[in-house]
Design a protein around this motif. Structure first.
Motif, PDB file in Angstrom:
ATOM      1  N   THR A   1      15.819  20.531  37.305  1.00 54.67           N
ATOM      2  CA  THR A   1      17.186  20.811  37.406  1.00 54.67           C
ATOM      3  C   THR A   1      17.760  21.258  38.667  1.00 54.67           C
ATOM      4  OG1 THR A   1      17.123  21.331  35.031  1.00 54.67           O
ATOM      5  CG2 THR A   1      18.933  22.167  36.271  1.00 54.67           C
ATOM      6  N   LEU A   2      16.753  22.222  39.235  1.00 51.84           N
ATOM      7  CA  LEU A   2      17.133  22.645  40.567  1.00 51.84           C
ATOM      8  C   LEU A   2      17.460  21.580  41.536  1.00 51.84           C
ATOM      9  CD1 LEU A   2      16.106  26.150  41.917  1.00 51.84           C
ATOM     10  CD2 LEU A   2      16.030  23.981  43.316  1.00 51.84           C
ATOM     11  N   THR A   3      16.212  20.467  41.626  1.00 56.33           N
ATOM     12  CA  THR A   3      16.204  19.519  42.489  1.00 56.33           C
ATOM     13  C   THR A   3      17.456  18.759  42.192  1.00 56.33           C
ATOM     14  OG1 THR A   3      13.841  19.704  42.714  1.00 56.33           O
ATOM     15  CG2 THR A   3      15.070  17.865  43.510  1.00 56.33           C
ATOM     16  N   ASP A   4      17.625  18.313  41.030  1.00 59.15           N
ATOM     17  CA  ASP A   4      18.847  17.393  40.649  1.00 59.15           C
ATOM     18  C   ASP A   4      20.451  18.131  41.088  1.00 59.15           C
ATOM     19  OD1 ASP A   4      19.992  14.953  39.277  1.00 59.15           O
ATOM     20  OD2 ASP A   4      21.002  16.640  38.036  1.00 59.15           O
ATOM     21  N   GLN A   5      20.506  19.298  41.072  1.00 58.70           N
ATOM     22  CA  GLN A   5      21.559  19.903  41.585  1.00 58.70           C
ATOM     23  C   GLN A   5      21.830  19.948  42.940  1.00 58.70           C
ATOM     24  OE1 GLN A   5      22.527  23.806  39.768  1.00 58.70           O
ATOM     25  NE2 GLN A   5      24.504  23.936  40.654  1.00 58.70           N
ATOM     26  N   GLN A   6      20.890  20.318  43.728  1.00 60.39           N
ATOM     27  CA  GLN A   6      20.898  20.126  45.073  1.00 60.39           C
ATOM     28  C   GLN A   6      21.139  18.676  45.712  1.00 60.39           C
ATOM     29  OE1 GLN A   6      17.261  21.652  47.098  1.00 60.39           O
ATOM     30  NE2 GLN A   6      18.002  21.024  49.021  1.00 60.39           N
ATOM     31  N   GLN A   7      20.616  17.799  44.949  1.00 62.49           N
ATOM     32  CA  GLN A   7      20.892  16.418  45.412  1.00 62.49           C
ATOM     33  C   GLN A   7      22.471  15.833  45.079  1.00 62.49           C
ATOM     34  OE1 GLN A   7      17.832  13.965  43.595  1.00 62.49           O
ATOM     35  NE2 GLN A   7      16.399  14.577  45.029  1.00 62.49           N
ATOM     36  N   ARG A   8      22.936  16.386  44.160  1.00 61.57           N
ATOM     37  CA  ARG A   8      24.293  16.048  43.525  1.00 61.57           C
ATOM     38  C   ARG A   8      25.314  16.859  44.167  1.00 61.57           C
ATOM     39  NH1 ARG A   8      25.767  17.626  39.209  1.00 61.57           N
ATOM     40  NH2 ARG A   8      24.022  18.983  38.150  1.00 61.57           N
ATOM     41  N   THR A   9      25.419  18.009  44.320  1.00 62.08           N
ATOM     42  CA  THR A   9      26.193  18.932  44.832  1.00 62.08           C
ATOM     43  C   THR A   9      26.031  19.572  46.247  1.00 62.08           C
ATOM     44  OG1 THR A   9      25.335  20.871  43.972  1.00 62.08           O
ATOM     45  CG2 THR A   9      26.682  19.670  42.378  1.00 62.08           C
ATOM     46  N   GLY A  10      25.061  19.340  46.818  1.00 61.91           N
ATOM     47  CA  GLY A  10      24.489  19.858  48.169  1.00 61.91           C
ATOM     48  C   GLY A  10      24.561  21.468  48.321  1.00 61.91           C
ATOM     49  N   ASN A  11      24.539  22.171  47.063  1.00 63.72           N
ATOM     50  CA  ASN A  11      24.144  23.274  47.173  1.00 63.72           C
ATOM     51  C   ASN A  11      23.610  24.000  45.842  1.00 63.72           C
ATOM     52  OD1 ASN A  11      26.365  23.977  44.979  1.00 63.72           O
ATOM     53  ND2 ASN A  11      27.955  23.738  46.669  1.00 63.72           N
ATOM     54  N   ILE A  12      23.146  25.319  46.023  1.00 68.16           N
ATOM     55  CA  ILE A  12      22.394  26.002  44.809  1.00 68.16           C
ATOM     56  C   ILE A  12      23.096  27.176  44.577  1.00 68.16           C
ATOM     57  CG2 ILE A  12      20.119  26.526  43.656  1.00 68.16           C
ATOM     58  CD1 ILE A  12      18.895  24.438  45.683  1.00 68.16           C
ATOM     59  N   PRO A  13      23.574  27.363  43.378  1.00 67.58           N
ATOM     60  CA  PRO A  13      23.931  28.849  43.069  1.00 67.58           C
ATOM     61  C   PRO A  13      22.873  30.028  42.356  1.00 67.58           C
ATOM     62  CG  PRO A  13      24.498  27.496  41.259  1.00 67.58           C
ATOM     63  CD  PRO A  13      23.575  26.624  42.209  1.00 67.58           C
ATOM     64  N   LEU A  14      22.881  31.007  43.210  1.00 64.86           N
ATOM     65  CA  LEU A  14      22.018  31.946  42.967  1.00 64.86           C
ATOM     66  C   LEU A  14      22.849  33.158  42.805  1.00 64.86           C
ATOM     67  CD1 LEU A  14      19.314  31.506  45.930  1.00 64.86           C
ATOM     68  CD2 LEU A  14      19.126  30.715  43.327  1.00 64.86           C
ATOM     69  N   ARG A  15      22.263  34.279  41.833  1.00 60.89           N
ATOM     70  CA  ARG A  15      22.868  35.395  41.384  1.00 60.89           C
ATOM     71  C   ARG A  15      21.609  36.494  42.115  1.00 60.89           C
ATOM     72  NH1 ARG A  15      23.698  35.544  35.614  1.00 60.89           N
ATOM     73  NH2 ARG A  15      22.167  34.320  35.613  1.00 60.89           N
ATOM     74  N   ILE A  16      22.471  37.357  42.642  1.00 63.21           N
ATOM     75  CA  ILE A  16      21.588  38.602  42.961  1.00 63.21           C
ATOM     76  C   ILE A  16      22.184  39.931  42.374  1.00 63.21           C
ATOM     77  CG2 ILE A  16      20.782  40.172  44.909  1.00 63.21           C
ATOM     78  CD1 ILE A  16      21.017  37.653  46.827  1.00 63.21           C
ATOM     79  N   ARG A  17      21.352  40.739  41.720  1.00 58.96           N
ATOM     80  CA  ARG A  17      21.785  41.839  40.879  1.00 58.96           C
ATOM     81  C   ARG A  17      20.948  42.761  41.471  1.00 58.96           C
ATOM     82  NH1 ARG A  17      21.598  39.755  34.537  1.00 58.96           N
ATOM     83  NH2 ARG A  17      22.839  37.999  34.911  1.00 58.96           N
ATOM     84  N   VAL A  18      21.863  44.048  41.626  1.00 60.43           N
ATOM     85  CA  VAL A  18      21.289  45.406  42.238  1.00 60.43           C
ATOM     86  C   VAL A  18      21.711  46.259  41.183  1.00 60.43           C
ATOM     87  CG1 VAL A  18      20.953  46.943  43.891  1.00 60.43           C
ATOM     88  CG2 VAL A  18      21.177  44.448  44.492  1.00 60.43           C
ATOM     89  N   ASN A  19      20.598  47.425  40.610  1.00 66.37           N
ATOM     90  CA  ASN A  19      20.711  48.498  40.035  1.00 66.37           C
ATOM     91  C   ASN A  19      20.033  49.580  40.485  1.00 66.37           C
ATOM     92  OD1 ASN A  19      20.681  50.346  37.877  1.00 66.37           O
ATOM     93  ND2 ASN A  19      20.317  49.061  36.200  1.00 66.37           N
ATOM     94  N   GLN A  20      21.126  50.375  41.163  1.00 65.60           N
ATOM     95  CA  GLN A  20      20.655  51.459  42.373  1.00 65.60           C
ATOM     96  C   GLN A  20      21.173  52.822  41.847  1.00 65.60           C
ATOM     97  OE1 GLN A  20      18.820  51.445  44.997  1.00 65.60           O
ATOM     98  NE2 GLN A  20      18.757  53.747  44.886  1.00 65.60           N
ATOM     99  N   PRO A  21      20.109  53.603  41.324  1.00 69.65           N
ATOM    100  CA  PRO A  21      20.569  55.099  41.091  1.00 69.65           C
ATOM    101  C   PRO A  21      21.089  55.936  42.536  1.00 69.65           C
ATOM    102  CG  PRO A  21      18.149  54.864  40.849  1.00 69.65           C
ATOM    103  CD  PRO A  21      18.926  53.478  41.269  1.00 69.65           C
ATOM    104  N   VAL A  22      21.924  56.692  42.272  1.00 75.23           N
ATOM    105  CA  VAL A  22      22.519  57.457  43.531  1.00 75.23           C
ATOM    106  C   VAL A  22      22.809  58.763  43.149  1.00 75.23           C
ATOM    107  CG1 VAL A  22      23.011  55.330  44.781  1.00 75.23           C
ATOM    108  CG2 VAL A  22      24.889  56.535  43.370  1.00 75.23           C
ATOM    109  N   ARG A  23      22.991  59.762  44.164  1.00 78.92           N
ATOM    110  CA  ARG A  23      23.700  60.874  43.926  1.00 78.92           C
ATOM    111  C   ARG A  23      24.636  61.105  45.051  1.00 78.92           C
ATOM    112  NH1 ARG A  23      19.724  65.431  42.154  1.00 78.92           N
ATOM    113  NH2 ARG A  23      22.013  66.492  41.760  1.00 78.92           N
ATOM    114  N   VAL A  24      25.863  61.374  44.860  1.00 76.18           N
ATOM    115  CA  VAL A  24      26.940  61.667  45.480  1.00 76.18           C
ATOM    116  C   VAL A  24      27.044  63.060  46.007  1.00 76.18           C
ATOM    117  CG1 VAL A  24      29.381  61.351  46.030  1.00 76.18           C
ATOM    118  CG2 VAL A  24      28.170  59.891  44.799  1.00 76.18           C
TER     119      VAL A  24
END
Length: 253
Positions: A188-211
């Motif tokens: 699926t990834l290879t096919d999408q790259q050939q058809r659209t010229g880009n690949i959508p990725l998602r990056i998620r961050v869960n960070q505990p902090v203290r203010v």
């Protein structure tokens, strides 16, 4: 012509005297020595007086009063907390941090013989603290992940550090991962790259902090960062060109 004698009625002294219908003395004007003869105690029942119940007083139970006191205390607490937050907001003027993905490098992208996919990323993140009076402690326990559609490719964690007022910090993160049964995902990834010229990725961050407000260090919070990144390819050992990216930030208690 004979004259008949006229007969005039005379009072008969032996006749029964006719009593007047009305009493000569008004009733109740005279009393005998035995009391009023018109009131016979054998024929008249004495009146019974039933005492009236005293009016019931409205009594509030202890439970009801406790509930009222509790509600009042909660309202006072809410007002006090709201006033404190309002004062802190006016004094410190807090602003949300800003995050961006600057660089993404794919160091490993291999489909193994057991159809599992091994991946490794190096990600460069720029974190900006726009506040002039607020510092941010990045605590342990953070997690950063890279996703393609619903498949998690790699994960890692951010380092622990303190970000001062108005500071901009560049963070380097290494991530690795292994995805099972990835033959279909790879196709699926290879096919999408050939058809659209880009690949959508998602990056998620869960960070505990203290203010940190001045010298006051508040309770622990969590920064949730969601970034959508479009890259041109998934070529290993090369810096992947980021065509576009956008990040959304949320704060959770």
């Amino acid at each position: 012509m004979s004259h008949h004698p006229k007969i005039h009625p005379l009072d008969d002294p032996e006749a029964t005297p006719v009593h007047p219908t009305a009493p000569l003395v008004p009733r109740g004007a005279s009393r005998s020595e035995h009391g009023d003869p018109t009131k016979d105690p054998l024929t008249q029942r004495p009146q019974r007086f039933v005492p009236l119940a005293p009016p019931r007083k409205k009594r509030r139970s202890c439970c009801y009063r406790c509930v009222c006191y509790t509600i009042c205390l909660l309202l006072l607490l809410v007002v006090a907390v709201g006033a404190t937050i309002g004062i802190l907001y006016l004094v410190f003027k807090p602003r949300l941090p800003d995050y961006s993905i600057n660089r993404l490098q794919l160091t490993q992208f291999v489909l193994n013989q057991d159809s599992s996919l091994s991946t490794a990323f190096n990600v460069t993140i720029t974190a900006k603290n726009p506040n002039e009076k607020i510092g941010i402690y990045y605590e342990d326990g953070s997690k950063i992940t890279v996703w393609y559609m619903e498949a998690k490719l790699s994960d890692g964690s951010l380092p622990k550090f303190y970000q001062g007022h108005g500071n901009t910090t560049v963070i380097y993160v290494e991530m690795t991962g292994q995805t099972q049964d990835a033959s279909g995902l790879m196709a699926t990834l290879t096919d999408q790259q050939q058809r659209t010229g880009n690949i959508p990725l998602r990056i998620r961050v869960n960070q505990p902090v203290r203010v940190k407000l001045g010298k006051l260090k508040l309770m622990e919070l969590r920064f949730l960062v969601r970034c959508g990144v479009f890259v041109d390819s998934m070529t290993t050992n090369n810096v992947i060109k980021i065509q576009s990216s956008s990040c959304k930030f949320k704060l959770r208690l």
